[in-house]
Design a protein around this motif. Sequence first.
Motif, PDB file in Angstrom:
ATOM      1  N   ASN A  37      -5.920 -16.448   2.458  1.00  0.00           N
ATOM      2  CA  ASN A  37      -6.729 -15.426   1.693  1.00  0.00           C
ATOM      3  C   ASN A  37      -5.868 -14.664   0.854  1.00  0.00           C
ATOM      4  OD1 ASN A  37      -7.783 -12.335   1.654  1.00  0.00           O
ATOM      5  ND2 ASN A  37      -9.259 -13.225   3.036  1.00  0.00           N
ATOM      6  N   LEU A  38      -4.531 -14.298   1.215  1.00  0.00           N
ATOM      7  CA  LEU A  38      -3.793 -13.592   0.081  1.00  0.00           C
ATOM      8  C   LEU A  38      -3.529 -14.569  -1.386  1.00  0.00           C
ATOM      9  CD1 LEU A  38      -1.385 -12.105   2.513  1.00  0.00           C
ATOM     10  CD2 LEU A  38      -2.975 -10.698   1.306  1.00  0.00           C
ATOM     11  N   VAL A  53       1.487 -10.975  -4.610  1.00  0.00           N
ATOM     12  CA  VAL A  53       0.986  -9.968  -3.746  1.00  0.00           C
ATOM     13  C   VAL A  53       2.385  -9.720  -3.202  1.00  0.00           C
ATOM     14  CG1 VAL A  53      -0.247  -8.949  -1.800  1.00  0.00           C
ATOM     15  CG2 VAL A  53      -1.341 -10.250  -3.708  1.00  0.00           C
ATOM     16  N   PHE A  54       2.769  -8.497  -2.744  1.00  0.00           N
ATOM     17  CA  PHE A  54       4.047  -8.189  -1.965  1.00  0.00           C
ATOM     18  C   PHE A  54       3.485  -7.015  -0.876  1.00  0.00           C
ATOM     19  CE2 PHE A  54       7.805  -9.075  -4.707  1.00  0.00           C
ATOM     20  CZ  PHE A  54       7.355  -9.430  -5.709  1.00  0.00           C
ATOM     21  N   ASP A  55       4.374  -7.235   0.275  1.00  0.00           N
ATOM     22  CA  ASP A  55       3.715  -6.552   1.320  1.00  0.00           C
ATOM     23  C   ASP A  55       4.311  -4.988   1.258  1.00  0.00           C
ATOM     24  OD1 ASP A  55       6.234  -7.836   3.836  1.00  0.00           O
ATOM     25  OD2 ASP A  55       6.568  -6.432   2.133  1.00  0.00           O
ATOM     26  N   GLY A  56       4.288  -4.290   2.217  1.00  0.00           N
ATOM     27  CA  GLY A  56       4.810  -2.730   2.231  1.00  0.00           C
ATOM     28  C   GLY A  56       6.135  -2.384   1.941  1.00  0.00           C
ATOM     29  N   ARG A  57       6.911  -3.678   2.242  1.00  0.00           N
ATOM     30  CA  ARG A  57       8.175  -3.496   2.339  1.00  0.00           C
ATOM     31  C   ARG A  57       8.816  -3.842   0.721  1.00  0.00           C
ATOM     32  NH1 ARG A  57      11.084  -5.255   7.702  1.00  0.00           N
ATOM     33  NH2 ARG A  57       9.456  -4.766   9.032  1.00  0.00           N
ATOM     34  N   ALA A  58       7.671  -4.201   0.005  1.00  0.00           N
ATOM     35  CA  ALA A  58       8.062  -4.796  -1.326  1.00  0.00           C
ATOM     36  C   ALA A  58       8.777  -6.094  -1.405  1.00  0.00           C
ATOM     37  CB  ALA A  58       8.933  -3.580  -2.407  1.00  0.00           C
ATOM     38  N   GLU A  59       8.380  -6.869  -0.300  1.00  0.00           N
ATOM     39  CA  GLU A  59       8.698  -8.363  -0.112  1.00  0.00           C
ATOM     40  C   GLU A  59       7.422  -9.360  -0.488  1.00  0.00           C
ATOM     41  OE1 GLU A  59      10.478  -8.478   3.659  1.00  0.00           O
ATOM     42  OE2 GLU A  59      12.437  -7.716   2.894  1.00  0.00           O
ATOM     43  N   MET A  60       7.596 -10.399  -1.406  1.00  0.00           N
ATOM     44  CA  MET A  60       6.642 -11.217  -1.667  1.00  0.00           C
ATOM     45  C   MET A  60       5.798 -11.901  -0.423  1.00  0.00           C
ATOM     46  SD  MET A  60       6.374 -14.307  -4.145  1.00  0.00           S
ATOM     47  CE  MET A  60       7.236 -13.731  -5.797  1.00  0.00           C
ATOM     48  N   GLU A 102      -7.170  -5.274  -5.055  1.00  0.00           N
ATOM     49  CA  GLU A 102      -6.978  -4.477  -3.865  1.00  0.00           C
ATOM     50  C   GLU A 102      -8.473  -4.337  -3.162  1.00  0.00           C
ATOM     51  OE1 GLU A 102      -3.725  -0.968  -4.771  1.00  0.00           O
ATOM     52  OE2 GLU A 102      -5.927  -0.327  -4.735  1.00  0.00           O
ATOM     53  N   ARG A 103      -9.446  -4.752  -3.618  1.00  0.00           N
ATOM     54  CA  ARG A 103     -10.800  -4.736  -3.192  1.00  0.00           C
ATOM     55  C   ARG A 103     -10.496  -5.954  -2.058  1.00  0.00           C
ATOM     56  NH1 ARG A 103     -15.555  -5.627  -6.840  1.00  0.00           N
ATOM     57  NH2 ARG A 103     -14.005  -5.531  -8.723  1.00  0.00           N
ATOM     58  N   ARG A 104     -10.000  -6.933  -2.380  1.00  0.00           N
ATOM     59  CA  ARG A 104      -9.762  -8.000  -1.326  1.00  0.00           C
ATOM     60  C   ARG A 104      -8.724  -7.773  -0.143  1.00  0.00           C
ATOM     61  NH1 ARG A 104     -13.313  -9.355  -3.480  1.00  0.00           N
ATOM     62  NH2 ARG A 104     -13.908 -11.130  -5.022  1.00  0.00           N
ATOM     63  N   ILE A 105      -7.830  -7.141  -0.335  1.00  0.00           N
ATOM     64  CA  ILE A 105      -6.929  -6.494   0.578  1.00  0.00           C
ATOM     65  C   ILE A 105      -7.928  -5.396   1.434  1.00  0.00           C
ATOM     66  CG2 ILE A 105      -4.766  -5.374   0.952  1.00  0.00           C
ATOM     67  CD1 ILE A 105      -3.505  -6.397  -1.316  1.00  0.00           C
ATOM     68  N   ASP A 106      -8.836  -4.485   1.014  1.00  0.00           N
ATOM     69  CA  ASP A 106      -9.423  -3.731   1.650  1.00  0.00           C
ATOM     70  C   ASP A 106     -10.282  -4.730   2.626  1.00  0.00           C
ATOM     71  OD1 ASP A 106     -10.381  -1.110  -0.795  1.00  0.00           O
ATOM     72  OD2 ASP A 106      -9.014  -1.259   0.925  1.00  0.00           O
ATOM     73  N   GLU A 107     -10.914  -5.866   2.118  1.00  0.00           N
ATOM     74  CA  GLU A 107     -11.870  -6.543   2.992  1.00  0.00           C
ATOM     75  C   GLU A 107     -10.949  -6.873   4.099  1.00  0.00           C
ATOM     76  OE1 GLU A 107     -14.614  -7.702  -0.763  1.00  0.00           O
ATOM     77  OE2 GLU A 107     -13.427  -9.157   0.233  1.00  0.00           O
ATOM     78  N   LEU A 108      -9.600  -7.655   3.634  1.00  0.00           N
ATOM     79  CA  LEU A 108      -8.823  -8.168   4.716  1.00  0.00           C
ATOM     80  C   LEU A 108      -8.311  -7.210   5.949  1.00  0.00           C
ATOM     81  CD1 LEU A 108      -7.179 -10.735   5.190  1.00  0.00           C
ATOM     82  CD2 LEU A 108      -5.372  -9.736   3.978  1.00  0.00           C
ATOM     83  N   LEU A 109      -8.248  -6.147   5.471  1.00  0.00           N
ATOM     84  CA  LEU A 109      -7.623  -4.933   6.460  1.00  0.00           C
ATOM     85  C   LEU A 109      -8.970  -4.478   7.251  1.00  0.00           C
ATOM     86  CD1 LEU A 109      -5.222  -3.157   4.506  1.00  0.00           C
ATOM     87  CD2 LEU A 109      -4.759  -4.002   6.739  1.00  0.00           C
ATOM     88  N   ASP A 110     -10.214  -4.523   6.621  1.00  0.00           N
ATOM     89  CA  ASP A 110     -11.296  -4.047   7.545  1.00  0.00           C
ATOM     90  C   ASP A 110     -11.647  -5.086   8.482  1.00  0.00           C
ATOM     91  OD1 ASP A 110     -13.169  -2.801   4.675  1.00  0.00           O
ATOM     92  OD2 ASP A 110     -11.620  -1.829   5.735  1.00  0.00           O
ATOM     93  N   ARG A 111     -11.545  -6.190   8.129  1.00  0.00           N
ATOM     94  CA  ARG A 111     -11.798  -7.214   8.896  1.00  0.00           C
ATOM     95  C   ARG A 111     -10.687  -7.400  10.527  1.00  0.00           C
ATOM     96  NH1 ARG A 111     -14.713 -12.708   7.190  1.00  0.00           N
ATOM     97  NH2 ARG A 111     -15.642 -13.230   9.251  1.00  0.00           N
ATOM     98  N   TYR A 112      -9.360  -7.531   9.769  1.00  0.00           N
ATOM     99  CA  TYR A 112      -8.352  -7.932  10.901  1.00  0.00           C
ATOM    100  C   TYR A 112      -7.740  -6.810  11.381  1.00  0.00           C
ATOM    101  CZ  TYR A 112      -9.555 -12.456   9.312  1.00  0.00           C
ATOM    102  OH  TYR A 112     -10.201 -13.585   9.107  1.00  0.00           O
ATOM    103  N   GLY A 113      -7.553  -5.641  10.678  1.00  0.00           N
ATOM    104  CA  GLY A 113      -6.942  -4.392  11.171  1.00  0.00           C
ATOM    105  C   GLY A 113      -5.503  -4.503  10.729  1.00  0.00           C
ATOM    106  N   ARG A 114      -4.967  -3.280  10.647  1.00  0.00           N
ATOM    107  CA  ARG A 114      -3.623  -3.205  10.149  1.00  0.00           C
ATOM    108  C   ARG A 114      -2.544  -3.709  11.183  1.00  0.00           C
ATOM    109  NH1 ARG A 114      -0.804   2.764   8.606  1.00  0.00           N
ATOM    110  NH2 ARG A 114       1.460   1.817   8.769  1.00  0.00           N
ATOM    111  N   ASP A 115      -2.730  -3.724  12.457  1.00  0.00           N
ATOM    112  CA  ASP A 115      -1.609  -4.323  13.102  1.00  0.00           C
ATOM    113  C   ASP A 115      -1.411  -5.644  12.856  1.00  0.00           C
ATOM    114  OD1 ASP A 115      -2.124  -2.025  15.940  1.00  0.00           O
ATOM    115  OD2 ASP A 115      -1.019  -1.762  14.129  1.00  0.00           O
ATOM    116  N   THR A 116      -2.487  -6.233  13.040  1.00  0.00           N
ATOM    117  CA  THR A 116      -2.631  -7.792  12.819  1.00  0.00           C
ATOM    118  C   THR A 116      -2.041  -8.150  11.257  1.00  0.00           C
ATOM    119  OG1 THR A 116      -4.514  -7.838  14.152  1.00  0.00           O
ATOM    120  CG2 THR A 116      -4.280  -9.792  12.616  1.00  0.00           C
TER     121      THR A 116
END
Lengths: 675, 598, 65
Positions: B23-24, B54-61, B202-216
Amino acid sequence: MSLRAGVDTGGTFTDLVLYDPDTGELQIAKVSSTPAAPSRAVVDHFAKASIDTTAISTFVHGTTVATNALIERKGARVALLTTDGFRDILRIQRTMRPGHFDLHWVKPKHFVPRSNCIGIPERILADGEVMVPLDETRVREEITRLRDDGTVAAIAVSYLFSYVNPAHELLTRDLIEEIWPGVHVSLSHEVLPRWREFERTSTTVLDAYLKPLMRDYMQKLEETCHESGIGQLLILRSNGGVMSPAKAKEQPVSLVRSGPSGGIMASSAIGRLRGLGDMIACDMGGTSFEACLLPGSEPAFTNLEEVEFGVPIALTMVDARAIGAGGGSLASVDTAGILKVGPQSAGADPGPACYGRGGTQATVTDANVVLGRLAPEFLLAGDLALDVSASERALDALASQLGLSRERVAQGIVDVANGNMAQALRLVSTDRGYDPRGSTLIAYGGAGPLHACELAGSLQISRVLIPVYPGAFSAFGALLADTRFDYTQTRRMRMRDLDIDAVNDVLQGLETRAARDFRHEGFVEAPRLVRSVDVRYVGQNWELNVPLPGGELTDGDIAAGAKSFEDEHERFYGYSIPGEELELLTFNVAAVGTRHSVELPKLAGGPQPEPIDRRPVVFMADDGAVETAVYDRSSFRAGTEIAGPAVVGQVDATTLLPPGSVGRVDEYGNLTITV
Amino acid sequence: MTTTPTDKRIVTDPFLLEIIRNNLITTCKEMGIAMMRTSYSPMFNEALDFSCVVFDGRAEMIAQAPFIPAQIGSTVHVVPTAIAEIGAENLSPGDVIFTNDPYRGNCHLPEFVVIKPYFRDGEILAYTANIAHMTDVGGMVPAAFGDHENMFQEGIRFPPVKIYEADREVEAIFRILISNVRTPKASYGDMKAMIGSLYLAERRIDELLDRYGRDTYEQCCEDIKNVSERLMRAQIASWPDGEYSAEGQLEDDGVVPDRPWKIKGTLVIRGDELIVDFTGSDPQCFGPANQTFGTTASSAYNAVFHMLPSESEIPYNHGCYRAISVIAPPGSIVNVNYPGSSVGGNSDTHPTTVDILLKAFSQISERSSAADGGTCGCIGFGGDDPRTREPYAHLHLEGVGWGGRNDGDGNDAQFVKNGNCANTPIEVAETRYPFLNIEYQLEPGKVGHGRHRGGFGTRRIFRFLSDGVHISSHTNRHRERAWGLFGGEAGTNTVIAFRRKGETEWVRAREAFGTASYGKFSNVVMNAGDEMLFVTPSGGGYGNAFERDPELVLVDVADELLSAKDARESYGVALDGNTVDLAETAVLRSSAGGGGRS
Amino acid sequence: MTLYREVNEMPRCGSCGKLLTSGGIEAERRGHAILFCSEQCVRVFDTYKEPRYGDAAVWPESIVR
């Protein structure tokens, strides 16, 4: 009586659907393909089934012949005439590679060897001006040489900027006809009047490559229909619409992916009828497996298709992935001792070992037979009885090579084939960011229903739909298709100081052509016209398609279109630039003629069916065989509910329900399985 | 010898991991499609010279897609550097960071980088980023390639700044940028396209988070990196421990005539760790052929990834980069100090660096390849379009022949390894710019011979339609040649030459304009009717040419790419009409001592 | 407004050579306080660079004190 017939000729099987609009009755048949004379199979069947061919008013024909010719490289020898100085356009391609870290990727050879790529002195510029006139003497010399040499059967002509000024291409064809009348010719501005010379040339070359083969094919088809008293012959094309054989001969490249588009159109119809939302359609026949995503039950289209990376075919077609995996896929052990299945297929002849036609190598079908998943009493392809012992012998040969039991090897063959097919399903779903788990998997083709539930499991899809005649589903889809032609004209106009009369002229020109073509296709009423224009911000290079209303357009209509563009741009790309100037680039008219509607026949209710037999079937080799109910599908009624494990047989396919699954039949006869 | 422990447990269900990871990756691809469709410059919408990551919250790719290797490797460094310098705590929703600074991890000045922090519930869970080659960045020459001596001549430089705040343009930054480039309209449109693609992601990441949740999602990010790290280390561990060095040189730097510059790379393989040590390379040069740190790190990753087996399915992300360390001495040609110029280092030195490392790899694997042509073919054109009276700038790129390898010939006309750009269609280029292509085809007869030969380069002739076209170039291999491997021959040279209207002879840059280099020069002026020739270099050969399958030689002769004379002299193959004369071939090959030509 | 510091006044990682505009890990090596970009680089310095190059392993650009 006016019956309508839909036909899908595949590599292994030819499927046939007959629809009686008066009674709503559907008849189906599945016969072995006759590759040498493809329509023979159909006509022979009509004779055998005592069908009065003169009662058939419409005969819609879908085929994989064009697609297979490209994949197997069995088309004509082509010569390419192109602007002098640019003969390597097919070899240079776009200088990109598919994997950005792949050291070993081999650039594909296109379809014309370099020695047959001929540069002709001529040159047209971006505004259509002629800088170098066509060297007619040179054209004559080259054509004479090709004619006398005798190895080339078709000529593709593709000059720079021909989509702006086609004069040189047209003159070249005149010269060819003068010297070598009858040789097949494809002109790039007729095949694809769009810029980007490599994509246009590639598509034109593929058209020429297919012309001799497909003209022959169409000719035979027309003769057969004529002899049999069949009414109108129509050919299914890659955009899901149909066209006349005359048109098909002119532009055979639009037949690539013809067959599969039937099944996809039929899937879309069922999806919309049942409100299924997202779907994945998969078609497993004797030779190949195709998967297509239908978000919201609408098929996805593309014009960025490729025969392979580096060989584009830039026409609009349904967006599907195909791999060589079918019932006839051959199983073998490679040098590393690994079990491989496909892409080679036993085809129609000799076919799997169990067909008793002399095949000795194990196929996926043979593996299914050994596992008990196919019921020998159901006849495949009309007259075929399964020779179970032939399958066993074929499997034993592999089993002794691998040192495993026959059942283990059979299971392995099915697992490997399923793994390959699951990968194709992933390419159209998860690889595009779609989570397939909420979708319905609709499975058809002769072998689709046998593998569907296991495939669904591998993608964690829980709902599988098997249509009432899965083996003939593509042929059924052919029946549903509309006649559809797309007209396009590039005429660059900036929004500032727009000449609204010029806009109306272009659209009217296209619509006049559409009306004329439809009359030639035999329509009495005018086609339904869908207008649109490709728009972009001045300075951009790619356009967005914006719908336009019918009739005489006003400045207000254009302003509304501009607003539409801005909204679409915002929606698609996340931003727009208000106040920035727009330009209109290409005007499009899609002309659609619906021939007839087809009402899906409804199934009556009735008592729950009784199995016709119970027998051992292997679902997991390690668990041994499981006692399984065998049903005849024709005994199912609306509301029928059966529980797995079960084998459901019918003339054109077998459906396998694994233990724990439940199947329900709806009012149209579709079997929906929850796995 | 210790390495970071890789026994980190993978928590996420493997099926879900694959869905989210793909997805990413698809999000990156979609950003790319949006870039292609909305941008103004053919550099983006035809050549596709950009990369989306795309990088994660830690600025790692955590995700990339098949874009441009040179840019992607550089984002590994420039993105976290830019974020750290602004400070993640100073970022708010709707902000976009912008930089093109070559010294801060970027690959060179014309590469613009935009980074958008993705917020959910007040916390940054991801960064979407886009790095794209801007055609014109102001500076000394249109389209930025030439013989610059320092960074100030290259163009306008932005250290990390905010270009959007709270979803609105920071007008000052846009004004400064637009007023310092030759193509303000196109540059503005291109910037909007770049930033627009971040909003789409960002819209795609929104959809991803809506579907699976932040922890996952967050667990997935860790697992994605750890899986790749584990696979990468396993691959490195499969190579034999040791130190493997190789050297190569650039023929000149565009400023000092006839002085070559050496690059040395040593692969240090220790267990499951790889160090790429560039100690021993020359000091930085006087022209723009220097590599920045970002380019050098990127070239190291590039070489390693090219050595992975084709069936290897290692997903490329931060986990892979953890296993590869780089040593690039500051002030050397592989780590230019301020204010040294580096605009050509990313495009034209990088491929040589990669090929040097592949030469080192050839000491441990047959799967390495001979050198490719080794130049991007960067030629910049600029001037006023007589049809519209507006200034234009266009950067032209070319494909080269790739090197032969153990399993086949090198591909013809393919873009060098640091990039993956498409050629601009002639019909697109001529619709936009006031020059013509008279010829564009393969250059026959010129290739690095070998058991598997190199690929052919191309030959192009431009003709100019207006006066005052300024041409600049930064290219290589006019003197150096792509080396062969295992007895293969070197490839053939690049040729850039000029012919004034009415003349018959082609004259190269040094003779025509007195430049210091045949391939690196700025602002030579062409007028209406003048022409320019550009022949790109071919790839090196692999293995002894006298061992090549004669049938393959015959194919090349039938294709009119080699002559019968080439067949005899270079391959020891005699032809009789259109078949191989086996007897004569055997004689030719044995009389050469079976050792071929050296 | 703070004084703008140009990059030539900023340190480089003692192992890889990357510019460190902010942060970094400080470690004492061979009598100098050296800045590194990451633990990974500290380890490469200790296990490869220093054993191999000795004093030459320390670049002046990475010394902070």
